[in-house]
Design a protein around this motif. Structure first.
Motif, short mmCIF file in Angstrom:
data_model
loop_
_atom_site.label_atom_id
_atom_site.label_comp_id
_atom_site.label_asym_id
_atom_site.label_seq_id
_atom_site.Cartn_x
_atom_site.Cartn_y
_atom_site.Cartn_z
N ARG A 189 0.63 -1.60 -0.34
CA ARG A 189 0.23 -0.12 0.10
C ARG A 189 1.20 0.87 -0.03
NH1 ARG A 189 -4.72 1.37 4.54
NH2 ARG A 189 -4.34 3.08 3.91
N ARG A 190 1.70 0.97 0.65
CA ARG A 190 2.85 1.82 0.45
C ARG A 190 3.84 2.48 -0.59
NH1 ARG A 190 4.56 3.37 7.01
NH2 ARG A 190 3.38 1.28 7.54
N TYR A 219 4.85 3.29 -3.18
CA TYR A 219 4.10 3.81 -5.04
C TYR A 219 4.36 3.26 -6.00
CZ TYR A 219 2.00 6.67 -1.36
OH TYR A 219 1.19 6.99 0.13
N LYS A 242 3.75 -0.10 -7.30
CA LYS A 242 2.51 -0.15 -8.13
C LYS A 242 1.93 0.91 -9.23
CE LYS A 242 -0.72 1.00 -3.75
NZ LYS A 242 -1.65 1.51 -3.22
N ILE A 243 3.33 1.94 -9.45
CA ILE A 243 3.44 2.75 -10.40
C ILE A 243 3.99 1.78 -11.60
CG2 ILE A 243 4.98 4.29 -12.19
CD1 ILE A 243 4.43 6.18 -9.14
N HIS A 271 1.28 -0.93 -12.67
CA HIS A 271 0.05 -0.17 -13.54
C HIS A 271 0.74 0.04 -15.10
CE1 HIS A 271 -2.44 3.23 -15.10
NE2 HIS A 271 -3.57 2.22 -14.88
N ARG A 297 3.31 16.21 -15.28
CA ARG A 297 1.91 17.37 -14.79
C ARG A 297 1.78 16.91 -13.07
NH1 ARG A 297 -0.31 21.37 -17.98
NH2 ARG A 297 -1.72 21.40 -16.74
N GLU A 298 1.86 15.68 -13.29
CA GLU A 298 1.43 15.08 -11.26
C GLU A 298 2.31 15.18 -10.98
OE1 GLU A 298 0.97 13.11 -14.61
OE2 GLU A 298 -0.77 13.19 -14.86
N TYR A 299 3.94 15.36 -11.45
CA TYR A 299 4.43 15.25 -10.34
C TYR A 299 4.87 16.87 -10.61
CZ TYR A 299 6.65 10.38 -11.27
OH TYR A 299 6.98 9.72 -11.35
N VAL A 323 2.29 19.03 -9.93
CA VAL A 323 1.09 18.98 -8.27
C VAL A 323 2.04 18.74 -7.29
CG1 VAL A 323 -0.67 18.31 -7.71
CG2 VAL A 323 -0.81 18.82 -10.18
N LEU A 324 2.44 18.30 -7.27
CA LEU A 324 3.01 17.78 -5.79
C LEU A 324 4.12 18.95 -5.77
CD1 LEU A 324 3.60 13.58 -6.37
CD2 LEU A 324 1.89 14.99 -5.33
N ARG A 383 11.89 13.91 -2.72
CA ARG A 383 11.33 12.56 -2.71
C ARG A 383 10.51 12.17 -4.06
NH1 ARG A 383 9.87 10.02 2.20
NH2 ARG A 383 9.51 11.32 3.33
N ILE A 384 10.16 12.79 -5.37
CA ILE A 384 9.93 12.66 -7.02
C ILE A 384 11.13 11.49 -7.02
CG2 ILE A 384 9.01 13.55 -8.91
CD1 ILE A 384 8.00 15.63 -7.08
N LEU A 423 11.49 8.51 -5.28
CA LEU A 423 10.35 7.45 -6.72
C LEU A 423 11.13 7.03 -7.59
CD1 LEU A 423 7.40 6.82 -6.06
CD2 LEU A 423 6.54 8.58 -7.49
N PHE A 466 -5.89 22.82 -9.80
CA PHE A 466 -4.98 23.09 -11.33
C PHE A 466 -6.91 22.69 -11.95
CE2 PHE A 466 -1.48 22.56 -8.96
CZ PHE A 466 -0.58 23.84 -9.24
N ASN A 489 -5.08 16.41 -12.82
CA ASN A 489 -3.37 15.68 -12.69
C ASN A 489 -2.97 14.51 -11.93
OD1 ASN A 489 -3.04 17.76 -14.53
ND2 ASN A 489 -2.87 19.26 -12.69
N ALA A 503 -1.83 5.33 -11.54
CA ALA A 503 -1.43 4.32 -11.05
C ALA A 503 -1.40 4.37 -9.28
CB ALA A 503 -0.12 3.61 -11.15
N LEU A 504 -2.18 5.25 -8.79
CA LEU A 504 -2.58 5.28 -7.36
C LEU A 504 -4.07 5.52 -7.46
CD1 LEU A 504 0.53 7.95 -6.42
CD2 LEU A 504 0.25 4.89 -6.40
N ARG A 550 2.51 11.67 3.90
CA ARG A 550 3.65 10.95 4.57
C ARG A 550 5.35 11.58 3.67
NH1 ARG A 550 3.97 6.03 1.32
NH2 ARG A 550 6.15 5.84 2.63
#
Lengths: 376, 239
Positions: free
Chosen positions: A2-3, A5, A8-9, A12, A285-287, A289-290, A299-300, A303, B95, B99, B103-104, B115
């Motif tokens: 679960r932790r 990620y 999971k990536i 997927h 784009r996803e990164y 946002v983080l 952290r990224i 990952l 936004f 985004n 996968a999550l 976390r």
């Protein structure tokens, strides 16, 4: 899970990451098998030394490898015998000649002449008592089972051929002596002297010795070297390594195999890093946002590196059974592939390093992550 | 609704893009005060500079000149690392698109922020994420991947991701543009509730249907800012 990620990536996007896993696996298989072939090939070069009982090998001074020995006076035997710790000394021949096939044509072969008693120092342990008895017959020889074709033979035992006009007859077959130059032909000293007429009766190529106590071997070697600098005096283990190293460094076999392994590494590196780079770029784009939320860049980065770690692990896990299977397959067709534990451990280390380096290269794309770009 | 006080004070913000003859001014000498407990709208036609202004207010885009005081800190005098830490501690963003990482699942997105951005223990992280999903009406969809969520649900997950660390400042860029009004309204109500619980919420929008929910409206035209009363803007929109 679960932790994790990163896992999971990967799961997927498994179709996207599959080429990277296969590239890593390909690299690992190639590295393991290439070096396994190299070790197997090199092991064959020194196998007559490794499978003999001699503790000390004496040859012409400066001899770099077993097949490069020269005639030496047999009288040197007394020099060795004179050392009080030495129990036995005997002569030994190892020389090339031409094997004339019964089917026509000839092939270079390597005649190995040794004494055949149970306590003999030069005869390889693979020769059974029955073979040794039969080898005492003039012209009797033993060859490796996988060399029959090269020697122009069909089933081996009972068949005959010629070496420089002298008839030889196969009386036994051994395994594991497929040579990289010419087939090994094992025989008695008497037969060898007949086949290697360039050696005078008072000459031999090597002298093999055994001490009463194994612990005395280094001292005897040291003393003989000091007294007779014209003689090469080597412990059997050192002569074995020296022979293998000579083949590794002086021939192109090692260089060619090493370069192929390097190529495999580069292929793995490029495919894995490009796959990861593309995956990260697709997720910018996803990164971003983080990053906008203030989550640290490291952290990224971690990952991405975790993804490369799992790709490496999956590649290695896929490759090792394949490497072992290939080694067995190669063994079945007569090519020796050695996969000692240290080689497998080394392969895992190198492959995982390649995967992590791929991840580090892919991190370049994280520089493109700019949260302000989301506000458009 | 908490007592309003200025959480963000912007003074004479200007920003241009390009160089030479192609240089265009996006925002010119913009000054405003945004108050805690209020939801403010930045409105204006396309290219009027409202998104650029939001980026400067939120610490994502450095102005050519001017000052942004956010929660008493001069945002553009901070180092990049200090501003990153400030955003982590105080800012939430959503936004135009959600985004979300494909996968999550919904829960992962919320847990990831806690976390990676806080030192909360794992049990607390799980509890807060579950509470937020319940608040968003997504408790039953916690384990679904974005591909199995509707547009409105995805945007709510994005809001949850921004809200879960309880930011003091919340910036939203066209949060309803990709949604039908039914889902858009849910998002706007959520943002208004966030403001009324004490946060400073700033929305860039074209959507006049949001006007009734706003506490304050700013209008930009050709990079120049004017403050407009909410009731007056409603009347303007209705006319």
């Amino acid at each position: 899970m679960r932790r994790l990620y990163s896992l999971k990536i990967l799961w997927h996007g498994r179709n996207r990451f599959l080429p990277a896993v296969l590239a890593v696996a390909f690299s690992a298989v190639l590295i393991a098998v290439q070096f396994g072939v190299l070790l197997g090939t090199l092991a064959v070069t020194s196998r007559p030394i490794d499978h003999a009982q001699a503790q000390i090998w004496v040859g012409i001074g400066g001899v770099p490898s077993i097949e490069l020995g020269h005639p030496i006076p047999e009288a040197w035997l007394y020099r060795v015998q004179a050392e009080p710790e030495v129990e036995d000394v005997e002569d030994y021949l190892y020389e090339f000649n031409y094997w004339h096939k019964p089917t026509g044509g000839s092939v270079h072969c390597c005649i190995i002449g040794a004494r055949l008693e149970d306590s003999a120092l030069g005869a390889v342990s693979d020769l059974t008592p029955e073979m040794r008895t039969r080898l005492t017959e003039p012209g009797a020889v033993v060859v490796d089972e996988t060399e029959l074709d090269r020697l122009g033979l069909h089933h081996g035992i009972g068949e005959t051929a010629e070496v420089i006009g002298h008839k030889v007859r196969i009386v036994g077959l051994v395994h594991g002596f497929k040579s990289i130059w010419g087939p090994y032909v094992f025989c008695s000293m008497q037969t060898a002297r007949r086949l290697l007429f360039q050696y005078q009766p008072n000459q031999t190529q090597y002298l093999l010795a055994r001490c009463r106590h194994k612990a005395d071997v280094p001292a005897v070697i040291e003393r003989l070297r000091r007294k007779y600098p014209e003689m090469a005096v080597l412990a059997h283990h050192d002569f074995s390594i020296q022979t293998r190293l000579y083949w590794l460094t002086r021939t192109r076999v090692g260089i060619a195999l090493g370069l192929t392994a390097l190529l495999a590494l580069l292929v793995g590196l490029v495919i894995t890093s490009q796959t990861l780079y593309a995956a990260v770029t697709a997720s910018l784009r996803e990164y971003a946002v983080l990053r906008a939320l203030g989550l640290p860049r490291w952290r990224i980065g971690a990952l991405v590196l975790a993804q490369s770690f799992w790709i490496g692990l999956a590649g290695v896990a896929t490759s090792l059974p394949m490497a072992v299977a290939l080694a067995r397959l190669a063994g079945a067709i007569g090519a020796e592939v050695l996969l000692p534990a240290w080689l497998l451990a080394g392969t895992i280390t190198v492959t995982m390093t390649i995967a992590i380096v791929s991840g580090l290269l892919a991190l370049r794309s994280l520089r493109l992550v700019e949260p302000a770009n989301l506000l458009r | 609704m908490t007592e309003a006080k200025a959480a963000i004070i912007a003074r004479n913000l200007s920003r241009s893009f390009g160089s030479g003859e192609e240089r265009t001014t996006a925002v010119q000498e913009a000054s405003l005060e945004l108050r805690a407990g209020e939801m403010s709208l930045l409105m204006g036609p396309s290219g009027s500079g409202k998104t650029t202004l939001l980026a400067m207010l939120s610490g994502l885009l450095r102005p050519d000149s001017g000052q942004v005081l956010a929660l008493g800190c001069d945002l553009w005098r901070m180092s990049d690392e200090e501003r990153e830490r400030f955003r982590l501690r105080h800012c939430g963003f959503i936004f135009q698109g959600a985004n979300l990482m494909p996968a999550l699942n919904a829960r992962d997105h919320l847990e990831m922020v806690l976390r990676w951005g806080t030192r909360l223990p794992w049990t607390e992280v799980k509890r807060k994420a579950a509470d937020m999903l319940a608040l968003l009406g997504l408790a039953h969809k916690a384990t679904l991947l974005p591909e199995h969520l509707s547009g409105g649900e995805k945007q709510r997950v994005a809001i949850g991701r921004a809200l879960i660390k309880q930011p003091d400042l919340f910036f939203a860029d066209e949060p309803t543009s990709a949604l039908d009004w039914e889902h858009g309204k849910q998002v706007v109500e959520l943002l208004r509730d966030t403001a009324h619980h004490g946060a400073t919420v700033v929305l860039v929008t074209h959507d006049y249907r949001i006007l009734p929910y706003a506490d304050r409206i700013y209008r930009l035209e050709d990079g120049r800012l004017s403050s407009v009363d909410a009731m007056a803007q409603m009347a303007l929109g209705a006319s």
